[in-house]
Write a protein that holds these residues in place. Sequence first.
Motif, PDB file in Angstrom:
ATOM      1  N   HIS A 134       0.857  -1.202   0.000  1.00  0.00           N
ATOM      2  CA  HIS A 134       0.000   0.000   0.000  1.00  0.00           C
ATOM      3  C   HIS A 134       0.883   1.239   0.000  1.00  0.00           C
ATOM      4  O   HIS A 134       2.100   1.150   0.095  1.00  0.00           O
ATOM      5  N   ASP A 136       0.868   5.394   1.762  1.00  0.00           N
ATOM      6  CA  ASP A 136       0.216   6.313   2.688  1.00  0.00           C
ATOM      7  C   ASP A 136       0.427   7.725   2.148  1.00  0.00           C
ATOM      8  O   ASP A 136       1.377   7.967   1.411  1.00  0.00           O
ATOM      9  N   HIS A 197       4.886   0.464  -0.135  1.00  0.00           N
ATOM     10  CA  HIS A 197       5.704  -0.366   0.753  1.00  0.00           C
ATOM     11  C   HIS A 197       4.891  -1.569   1.202  1.00  0.00           C
ATOM     12  O   HIS A 197       3.663  -1.542   1.191  1.00  0.00           O
TER      13      HIS A 197
HETATM   14 CO    CO Z   1       2.096   2.191   5.455  1.00  0.00          CO
END
Ligand code: CO
Length: 388
Positions: A134, A136, A197
């Motif tokens: 995913h 962020d 990551h």
């Molecule tokens: Co993350």
Amino acid sequence: MNADSPLQLLGGLTAREFLRDYWQKKPLLIRQAIPDFESPLTPDELAGLSLEEEIESRLVIEHGEQPWELRRGPFAEDTYQNLPERDWTLLVQAVDQFIPEVAELLEHFHFLPSWRIDDVMISFAAPGGGVGPHFDNYDVFLLQGYGQRRWRLGQMCDGDSALLEHADLRILADFQGSDEWVLEPGDMLYLPPRLAHFGTAEDDCMTYSIGFRAPSAAEVLTHFTDFLAQFLADEERYSDAGQQPVSDPYQIQHDVLERLKALLAEHMGDERLLLTWFGQFMTEPRYPERIAGTPIEEQELLDALAQGALLIRNPSARLAWSEVDEDLLLFASGNSRLLPGNLRELLRTLCAADALHLENLEPWLRDDEGRKLVCELVKQGSLEFADE
Ligand code: CO
Ligand code: SIN
């Protein structure tokens, strides 16, 4: 903190070098950022927190009722006996607000504005556990707390990056792995926003995520304009004095845009209001209900301090300060207060001191504004008595 001394936390880089070359730009792996780091919390203690009503926690089970099953806490005591042997993760948010030793970790990051820090999330993963590949939207320092975790880095993402169809988790459909490292306790990985990551536990492991907050452009615009609007009279309107006769009454002429832009610029350009809004916004607490406040009179406060009482910052409070001309603004948990310039050292002390007591408050308690401020912060709940 000297911006030009090499920091172990940054692998020997100075704060200035790190900010210039890595912050918001590229990842950095730091072996033994905190040498021999020992997690102040055990996996069992973390699981214990996830049973508490007031604590935000999630479980991600890779092969659960559906792939990447997400469950939200608080969890029942028997939850952990019924989980598979492997491939699950528990994530607990804002542990710094509950465990002082975790909050102390944030002192390492004082080379960044503290109002940019959001929280310390701690995860525990069974072997193989992770939350999937995913990205962020915020910066994060991933400090390995216990056991080993393998981190794989991927591509830079954005709102167009394809995601798996999942109601709650944003898992990348396509992860283009590149660098890969196994982190040991004390090792830390810095990731800029939007870098893909994927962490997986090699064995039982705990990872501390020091996460930052940055408002989205949409939030800045909507929240600031809502804030501004409170100060605008209904009588203040779009105005077109000096309007020329129009040739086509249905056409919106471009001079309208000039008038609108002038109206926007007049209000959006109000720096004092922009600063006030921003300070309030960035100090909004995650858990406002934990900032209850105590009704107290100035004299009671003075008596308590004279008898040796200690005041500490409420761990859920957020404080920041700024200058406006000769004056100062103190932001405390979403509120702001304009104060005279002579209180500068008091504001610094309020924001940074471990505890407040007769000795460090003494000179300020004789100042009317200073005394009132300390009392207000206790009433509002950003400061509290240490034994509470
Ligand atoms: Co993350
Ligand atoms: C984790 O600790 O498992 C997740 C942290 C992250 O990837 O942001």
